[in-house]
Write a protein that holds these residues in place. Structure first.
Motif, PDB file in Angstrom:
ATOM      1  N   SER A   1     -16.515  -7.211   1.451  1.00 60.11           N
ATOM      2  CA  SER A   1     -15.338  -6.616   2.069  1.00 60.11           C
ATOM      3  C   SER A   1     -15.146  -5.181   1.587  1.00 60.11           C
ATOM      4  O   SER A   1     -15.610  -4.812   0.509  1.00 60.11           O
TER       5      SER A   1
ATOM      6  N   ASP B   1       3.109 -12.819   1.856  1.00 61.01           N
ATOM      7  CA  ASP B   1       2.409 -11.974   0.906  1.00 61.01           C
ATOM      8  C   ASP B   1       1.789 -12.868  -0.168  1.00 61.01           C
ATOM      9  O   ASP B   1       2.434 -13.223  -1.143  1.00 61.01           O
TER      10      ASP B   1
ATOM     11  N   HIS C   1     -12.037  -4.375   1.253  1.00 60.83           N
ATOM     12  CA  HIS C   1     -10.679  -4.611   0.757  1.00 60.83           C
ATOM     13  C   HIS C   1     -10.735  -5.369  -0.566  1.00 60.83           C
ATOM     14  O   HIS C   1     -11.642  -6.166  -0.791  1.00 60.83           O
TER      15      HIS C   1
ATOM     16  N   THR D   1      -6.757  -8.514   0.231  1.00 64.00           N
ATOM     17  CA  THR D   1      -5.683  -7.584   0.541  1.00 64.00           C
ATOM     18  C   THR D   1      -6.193  -6.615   1.598  1.00 64.00           C
ATOM     19  O   THR D   1      -6.956  -5.709   1.292  1.00 64.00           O
ATOM     20  N   THR D   2      -5.787  -6.805   2.857  1.00 61.85           N
ATOM     21  CA  THR D   2      -6.282  -5.972   3.943  1.00 61.85           C
ATOM     22  C   THR D   2      -5.453  -4.703   4.142  1.00 61.85           C
ATOM     23  O   THR D   2      -5.962  -3.705   4.608  1.00 61.85           O
ATOM     24  N   LYS D   3      -4.178  -4.747   3.800  1.00 57.83           N
ATOM     25  CA  LYS D   3      -3.281  -3.589   3.853  1.00 57.83           C
ATOM     26  C   LYS D   3      -2.351  -3.714   2.662  1.00 57.83           C
ATOM     27  O   LYS D   3      -2.176  -4.810   2.128  1.00 57.83           O
ATOM     28  N   PRO D   4      -1.710  -2.593   2.254  1.00 52.27           N
ATOM     29  CA  PRO D   4      -0.740  -2.735   1.161  1.00 52.27           C
ATOM     30  C   PRO D   4       0.299  -3.805   1.501  1.00 52.27           C
ATOM     31  O   PRO D   4       0.819  -3.833   2.604  1.00 52.27           O
ATOM     32  N   GLN D   5       0.533  -4.680   0.577  1.00 51.05           N
ATOM     33  CA  GLN D   5       1.509  -5.762   0.726  1.00 51.05           C
ATOM     34  C   GLN D   5       1.156  -6.738   1.842  1.00 51.05           C
ATOM     35  O   GLN D   5       2.031  -7.425   2.366  1.00 51.05           O
ATOM     36  N   GLU D   6      -0.105  -6.812   2.253  1.00 48.85           N
ATOM     37  CA  GLU D   6      -0.516  -7.778   3.265  1.00 48.85           C
ATOM     38  C   GLU D   6      -1.785  -8.485   2.795  1.00 48.85           C
ATOM     39  O   GLU D   6      -2.866  -7.917   2.816  1.00 48.85           O
ATOM     40  N   ASN D   7      -1.610  -9.696   2.343  1.00 47.73           N
ATOM     41  CA  ASN D   7      -2.720 -10.486   1.815  1.00 47.73           C
ATOM     42  C   ASN D   7      -2.881 -11.758   2.622  1.00 47.73           C
ATOM     43  O   ASN D   7      -1.923 -12.267   3.183  1.00 47.73           O
TER      44      ASN D   7
END
Length: 184
Positions: free
Chosen positions: A95, A143, A97, A116-122
């Motif tokens: 990945s 999250d 990420h 974790t694909t985006k900040p605060q999105e797991n």
């Protein structure tokens, strides 16, 4: 006997220990200049370098059968790597990420970990092992923390999300998709 004793000593950073069924601990250490995977036999006190890589290793997890899984980070690439007791090191998932701690399902054959694909999105990923690893996304709208997932059984697990602990059931029947059920 309740007496504390050090198993390793400074000047190294020895982290993330996990106990194995053969009486050893597997852990991460910077003894080579970057973080690699080491083993310490608690009976013989023999210290062995298991994984030596150019990037950093973290989150070692050992299955009931002795297979090793860990997260490798080299630059902006993360991977879940698996070293089977019989076989060669495999990049099971790659990945761009950050990846959280892998956790073997009791009896082996599958690993859960977070990405974790985006900040605060797991989210959670499930790797199922047969001839080749097969990855399944586990859609959880929350999250999910990057901490290790705790298996209750081969069909249920605990994970941290949104500041709490959640429990999930996992069912996989043949070629059908992975089905998740929330258990109260």
């Amino acid at each position: 006997n309740g007496t504390q004793r050090a198993l390793t000593s400074t000047p190294y950073n020895d982290l993330e220990p996990t106990y194995t069924l053969d009486g050893s601990i597997v852990f991460v250490s910077d003894r080579t200049g970057n973080f690699n995977i080491w083993s310490l036999n608690l009976i013989s006190n023999e210290l062995s370098l298991l994984i030596n890589q150019t990037g950093n290793a973290s989150f070692p997890s050992v299955s009931d059968r002795g297979d090793l899984a860990y997260v490798s980070q080299d630059g902006d690439t993360w991977a879940v790597k698996v070293l089977p007791t019989q076989g060669e090191l495999v990049d099971a998932y790659i990945s761009r990420h950050p990846l959280g701690a892998p956790s073997w399902r009791p009896g082996g054959g599958a690993i859960l970990f977070s990405e974790t694909t985006k900040p605060q999105e797991n989210g959670l990923k499930l790797l199922i092992f047969a001839d080749n690893p097969v990855q399944k996304d586990i859609k959880i709208r929350s999250d999910v923390a990057g901490t290790r997932i705790a298996w209750i059984s081969s069909a249920e697990f605990l994970y941290a999300a949104n500041g709490g602990i959640c429990r999930r059931g996992l069912a996989n029947t043949g070629n059908s998709s992975v089905i998740l059920q929330m258990n109260d």
